[in-house]
Design a protein around this motif. Structure first.
Motif, PDB file in Angstrom:
ATOM      1  N   LEU A 129       0.807  -1.215   0.000  1.00  0.00           N
ATOM      2  CA  LEU A 129       0.000   0.000   0.000  1.00  0.00           C
ATOM      3  C   LEU A 129       0.843   1.269   0.000  1.00  0.00           C
ATOM      4  O   LEU A 129       0.312   2.367  -0.150  1.00  0.00           O
ATOM      5  N   GLY A 130       2.152   1.132   0.138  1.00  0.00           N
ATOM      6  CA  GLY A 130       3.014   2.308   0.234  1.00  0.00           C
ATOM      7  C   GLY A 130       3.468   2.867  -1.090  1.00  0.00           C
ATOM      8  O   GLY A 130       4.150   3.904  -1.117  1.00  0.00           O
ATOM      9  N   ARG A 131       3.111   2.209  -2.191  1.00  0.00           N
ATOM     10  CA  ARG A 131       3.509   2.733  -3.498  1.00  0.00           C
ATOM     11  C   ARG A 131       2.332   2.621  -4.461  1.00  0.00           C
ATOM     12  O   ARG A 131       1.432   1.804  -4.262  1.00  0.00           O
ATOM     13  N   PRO A 132       2.306   3.458  -5.504  1.00  0.00           N
ATOM     14  CA  PRO A 132       1.139   3.509  -6.402  1.00  0.00           C
ATOM     15  C   PRO A 132       0.879   2.178  -7.102  1.00  0.00           C
ATOM     16  O   PRO A 132       1.807   1.424  -7.406  1.00  0.00           O
ATOM     17  N   TRP A 133      -0.414   1.914  -7.347  1.00  0.00           N
ATOM     18  CA  TRP A 133      -0.840   0.774  -8.161  1.00  0.00           C
ATOM     19  C   TRP A 133      -1.192   1.299  -9.553  1.00  0.00           C
ATOM     20  O   TRP A 133      -1.745   2.390  -9.706  1.00  0.00           O
TER      21      TRP A 133
END
Length: 310
Positions: free
Chosen positions: A159-163
């Motif tokens: 969840l700490g980086r863009p999807w």
């Protein structure tokens, strides 16, 4: 929730050819029916209901479920029509399995709708009959494990980086992040503990007896969509069909002698939400475009997350 869009990887001519080859039925055209969520459906000749499913586990598992349903003698069962080979299911292409059912006149509800007390009591009686059935030797056994568990946990750890799967990837990540990955991991831990206590049983359950799978035909109630039938605790069905109606619970207990477990009801509700969530997360992290189906999935995703977080 419905699949509004016809599948792009099924040609109707190929589908009609397969149906006429495997079933001795004069099918000449098909009309797409935007029903359900996961499988594709068509009606044919005003007499038949065709389903193309992507088996959730395997072709053999789906065949075992439909064969179990076909062997039931209850008048509320809408049974698959045997193919020329005598099986209720035939493979179609690399991904799909085909089945045909009689098209029964009647009215179905939809998933999540409120039902009257009289309907819940009627479902208590119907399910008491189903749960008292003697299953055949090949009846599937319910597995409480989440099929998409690994993918869901991987998403919660990412969840700490863009999807970047598509237009709903980042909104999905941000919605999960707002609730916190730790909170949802705690829900998974509680699920594991409850699965050990409430996840096994020996009655024959439908698996999804919500209003969308209950067809009202006059005074009759018919159960459709038998691909999830399995030996399990009664609460696997009861949470969907009876809800929190203590009157319906009492009617079921009077008919079967089984005291409905509120904890088991909550476990199966939680499992349903987690199972849906794992599917939605996989879909939103994978390549996708905006469509009516994806917007429907988004509504289901946000509802699942919000309820689980509570």
């Amino acid at each position: 929730m419905t699949l509004q869009d016809p599948p792009t990887d099924i040609r109707l001519d190929d589908l009609i050819t397969a149906l006429r080859t495997h079933w001795d039925l004069p099918i000449r055209e098909l009309t797409h029916a935007p029903l359900g969520f996961g499988d594709h459906h068509w009606t044919a000749g005003g007499r038949w209901f065709v389903t193309a499913a992507r088996p959730a586990r395997s072709f053999d598992a789906l065949r075992a479920a439909l064969e179990t349903a076909a062997g039931l003698e209850h008048d509320f069962v809408v049974r698959p029509i045997p193919s020329r080979a005598g099986t209720p299911l035939v493979p179609f292409g690399p991904h799909y399995a085909l089945s045909i059912f009689p098209l029964v006149e009647g009215t179905a509800g939809h998933f999540g709708q409120e039902t009257a007390e009289s309907d819940r009591k009627a479902m208590a009686a119907l399910l008491a009959g189903l749960h008292g059935s003697a299953p055949g030797p090949g009846a599937p056994v319910f597995d409480p494990a989440l099929s998409g568990r690994a993918e869901l946990e991987a998403a919660l750890d990412d969840l700490g980086r863009p999807w970047s799967g598509g237009p709903y990837a980042e909104p999905a990540r941000l919605h999960l992040a707002r609730h916190g990955s730790q909170a949802l991991k705690e829900v998974l831990a509680r699920f594991d503990a409850d699965a050990a206590e409430y996840g096994t049983g020996t009655v024959l359950t439908h698996g999804e007896p919500h209003p969308g799978n209950v067809l009202r035909s006059g005074d009759r109630r018919l159960l459709v969509d038998w691909d999830t039938v399995a030996l399990a605790p009664p609460e696997r069905d009861l949470w969907l069909a009876l809800g929190d109606s203590r009157t319906a619970w009492a009617a079921y207990t009077a008919a079967t002698g089984h005291d409905v477990s509120e904890n088991a009801m909550q476990f199966f509700h939680r499992r349903w939400l987690l199972d849906d969530l794992s599917i939605y997360v996989q879909d939103f992290r994978a390549p996708h475009e905006d469509s009516a189906d994806v917007r429907t999935a988004w509504a289901g995703f946000t509802e699942s997350v919000d309820v689980l977080a509570r």
